[in-house]
Design a protein around this motif. Structure first.
Motif, PDB file in Angstrom:
ATOM      1  N   GLU A 100      45.980  27.330 -45.795  1.00 26.35           N
ATOM      2  CA  GLU A 100      45.176  27.483 -44.586  1.00 26.35           C
ATOM      3  C   GLU A 100      44.922  28.964 -44.278  1.00 26.35           C
ATOM      4  OE1 GLU A 100      45.089  26.123 -39.939  1.00 26.35           O
ATOM      5  OE2 GLU A 100      47.030  26.374 -40.890  1.00 26.35           O
ATOM      6  N   SER A 101      45.954  29.791 -44.377  1.00 23.61           N
ATOM      7  CA  SER A 101      45.791  31.224 -44.113  1.00 23.61           C
ATOM      8  C   SER A 101      44.876  31.860 -45.153  1.00 23.61           C
ATOM      9  CB  SER A 101      47.148  31.926 -44.127  1.00 23.61           C
ATOM     10  OG  SER A 101      47.958  31.444 -43.087  1.00 23.61           O
ATOM     11  N   GLY A 102      45.007  31.427 -46.402  1.00 25.96           N
ATOM     12  CA  GLY A 102      44.155  31.945 -47.474  1.00 25.96           C
ATOM     13  C   GLY A 102      42.688  31.664 -47.207  1.00 25.96           C
ATOM     14  N   LEU A 103      42.399  30.475 -46.696  1.00 29.35           N
ATOM     15  CA  LEU A 103      41.012  30.144 -46.365  1.00 29.35           C
ATOM     16  C   LEU A 103      40.486  31.097 -45.300  1.00 29.35           C
ATOM     17  CD1 LEU A 103      41.170  26.238 -46.314  1.00 29.35           C
ATOM     18  CD2 LEU A 103      40.002  27.679 -47.999  1.00 29.35           C
ATOM     19  N   ARG A 104      41.318  31.386 -44.313  1.00 36.98           N
ATOM     20  CA  ARG A 104      40.900  32.315 -43.256  1.00 36.98           C
ATOM     21  C   ARG A 104      40.677  33.717 -43.822  1.00 36.98           C
ATOM     22  NH1 ARG A 104      44.901  30.511 -38.310  1.00 36.98           N
ATOM     23  NH2 ARG A 104      44.058  28.401 -38.122  1.00 36.98           N
ATOM     24  N   ILE A 105      41.609  34.175 -44.661  1.00 36.51           N
ATOM     25  CA  ILE A 105      41.494  35.510 -45.262  1.00 36.51           C
ATOM     26  C   ILE A 105      40.227  35.619 -46.096  1.00 36.51           C
ATOM     27  CG2 ILE A 105      42.520  37.028 -47.023  1.00 36.51           C
ATOM     28  CD1 ILE A 105      45.279  36.057 -45.929  1.00 36.51           C
ATOM     29  N   ALA A 106      39.943  34.565 -46.859  1.00 33.10           N
ATOM     30  CA  ALA A 106      38.784  34.568 -47.751  1.00 33.10           C
ATOM     31  C   ALA A 106      37.477  34.265 -47.019  1.00 33.10           C
ATOM     32  CB  ALA A 106      38.992  33.554 -48.873  1.00 33.10           C
ATOM     33  N   GLY A 107      37.570  33.865 -45.747  1.00 36.18           N
ATOM     34  CA  GLY A 107      36.369  33.505 -44.998  1.00 36.18           C
ATOM     35  C   GLY A 107      35.708  32.255 -45.553  1.00 36.18           C
ATOM     36  N   LEU A 108      36.518  31.353 -46.087  1.00 41.31           N
ATOM     37  CA  LEU A 108      36.019  30.138 -46.727  1.00 41.31           C
ATOM     38  C   LEU A 108      36.327  28.930 -45.841  1.00 41.31           C
ATOM     39  CD1 LEU A 108      34.721  29.422 -49.517  1.00 41.31           C
ATOM     40  CD2 LEU A 108      37.035  28.923 -50.303  1.00 41.31           C
ATOM     41  N   PRO A 109      35.316  28.188 -45.419  1.00 42.40           N
ATOM     42  CA  PRO A 109      35.591  27.008 -44.595  1.00 42.40           C
ATOM     43  C   PRO A 109      36.176  25.877 -45.435  1.00 42.40           C
ATOM     44  CG  PRO A 109      33.235  27.173 -45.033  1.00 42.40           C
ATOM     45  CD  PRO A 109      33.880  28.401 -45.621  1.00 42.40           C
ATOM     46  N   ALA A 110      36.976  25.043 -44.822  1.00 46.11           N
ATOM     47  CA  ALA A 110      37.619  23.934 -45.530  1.00 46.11           C
ATOM     48  C   ALA A 110      36.600  22.991 -46.156  1.00 46.11           C
ATOM     49  CB  ALA A 110      38.548  23.169 -44.587  1.00 46.11           C
ATOM     50  N   ASP A 111      35.427  22.862 -45.546  1.00 42.70           N
ATOM     51  CA  ASP A 111      34.430  21.945 -46.111  1.00 42.70           C
ATOM     52  C   ASP A 111      33.756  22.504 -47.369  1.00 42.70           C
ATOM     53  OD1 ASP A 111      32.732  23.816 -44.937  1.00 42.70           O
ATOM     54  OD2 ASP A 111      31.759  22.383 -43.600  1.00 42.70           O
ATOM     55  N   ALA A 112      34.099  23.729 -47.752  1.00 44.80           N
ATOM     56  CA  ALA A 112      33.592  24.301 -49.000  1.00 44.80           C
ATOM     57  C   ALA A 112      34.464  23.921 -50.196  1.00 44.80           C
ATOM     58  CB  ALA A 112      33.520  25.826 -48.888  1.00 44.80           C
ATOM     59  N   LEU A 113      35.598  23.276 -49.933  1.00 40.91           N
ATOM     60  CA  LEU A 113      36.532  22.921 -50.996  1.00 40.91           C
ATOM     61  C   LEU A 113      36.092  21.666 -51.745  1.00 40.91           C
ATOM     62  CD1 LEU A 113      39.847  23.466 -49.006  1.00 40.91           C
ATOM     63  CD2 LEU A 113      38.835  25.001 -50.714  1.00 40.91           C
ATOM     64  N   LEU A 114      36.585  21.537 -52.968  1.00 39.00           N
ATOM     65  CA  LEU A 114      36.384  20.320 -53.741  1.00 39.00           C
ATOM     66  C   LEU A 114      36.918  19.133 -52.951  1.00 39.00           C
ATOM     67  CD1 LEU A 114      37.829  21.514 -57.170  1.00 39.00           C
ATOM     68  CD2 LEU A 114      35.433  20.954 -56.727  1.00 39.00           C
ATOM     69  N   SER A 115      36.338  17.981 -53.152  1.00 38.60           N
ATOM     70  CA  SER A 115      36.884  16.797 -52.494  1.00 38.60           C
ATOM     71  C   SER A 115      38.284  16.537 -53.053  1.00 38.60           C
ATOM     72  CB  SER A 115      35.985  15.584 -52.720  1.00 38.60           C
ATOM     73  OG  SER A 115      35.967  15.235 -54.082  1.00 38.60           O
TER      74      SER A 115
END
Length: 137
Positions: A100-115
């Motif tokens: 979760e923190s990595g997503l914030r650091i990378a500026g990547l929303p969770a909906d950008a992840l693979l299913s």
């Protein structure tokens, strides 16, 4: 973005592998998936936890990895490319966790992840890694 509640990853992790991908570079991410696919091919359960910029490896569009363009050369040399390895890990039931923190650091929303990728924190990874061999890349 809420962290998904932890569900046990594998009731019998003995012989399993826990891969911690900390780096956002293509080479380390590619090799994390090489290790994961290889372990799964010999029936070793795998948990791959991507943290920091490494979360780009779990995005549908993984071009956020440094030197992502190297994949064409890897494939040209006869080695499995990034998409092939990710598909193999998913088909062989590897567990993919994005920090979760990595997503914030990378500026990547969770909906950008693979299913199928679960958003989790360090406690979830550590619990899932219990009894497994841990490899950090």
């Amino acid at each position: 973005m809420p962290v998904e509640d932890f569900r046990p990853v594998d009731a019998s992790p003995a012989g399993g592998l826990a891969i911690l991908l900390l780096d956002g570079g293509y080479e380390r991410a590619h090799y994390a998936f090489v290790l994961a696919a290889g372990a799964l091919a010999v029936d070793r359960p795998v948990v791959l936890f991507a943290a920091g910029q490494g979360v780009h490896a779990l995005a549908r569009d993984w071009n956020g990895l440094r030197e992502a363009g190297r994949d064409a050369g890897v494939q040209a040399s006869g080695v499995a490319g990034f998409d092939t390895l990710r598909a193999a890990v998913r088909e062989l039931d590897g567990v993919l966790l994005a920090c979760e923190s990595g997503l914030r650091i990378a500026g990547l929303p969770a909906d950008a992840l693979l299913s199928g990728v679960r958003v989790a924190g360090i406690p979830t990874f550590l619990d899932a890694a219990r009894g497994r061999q841990i490899i950090s890349l």
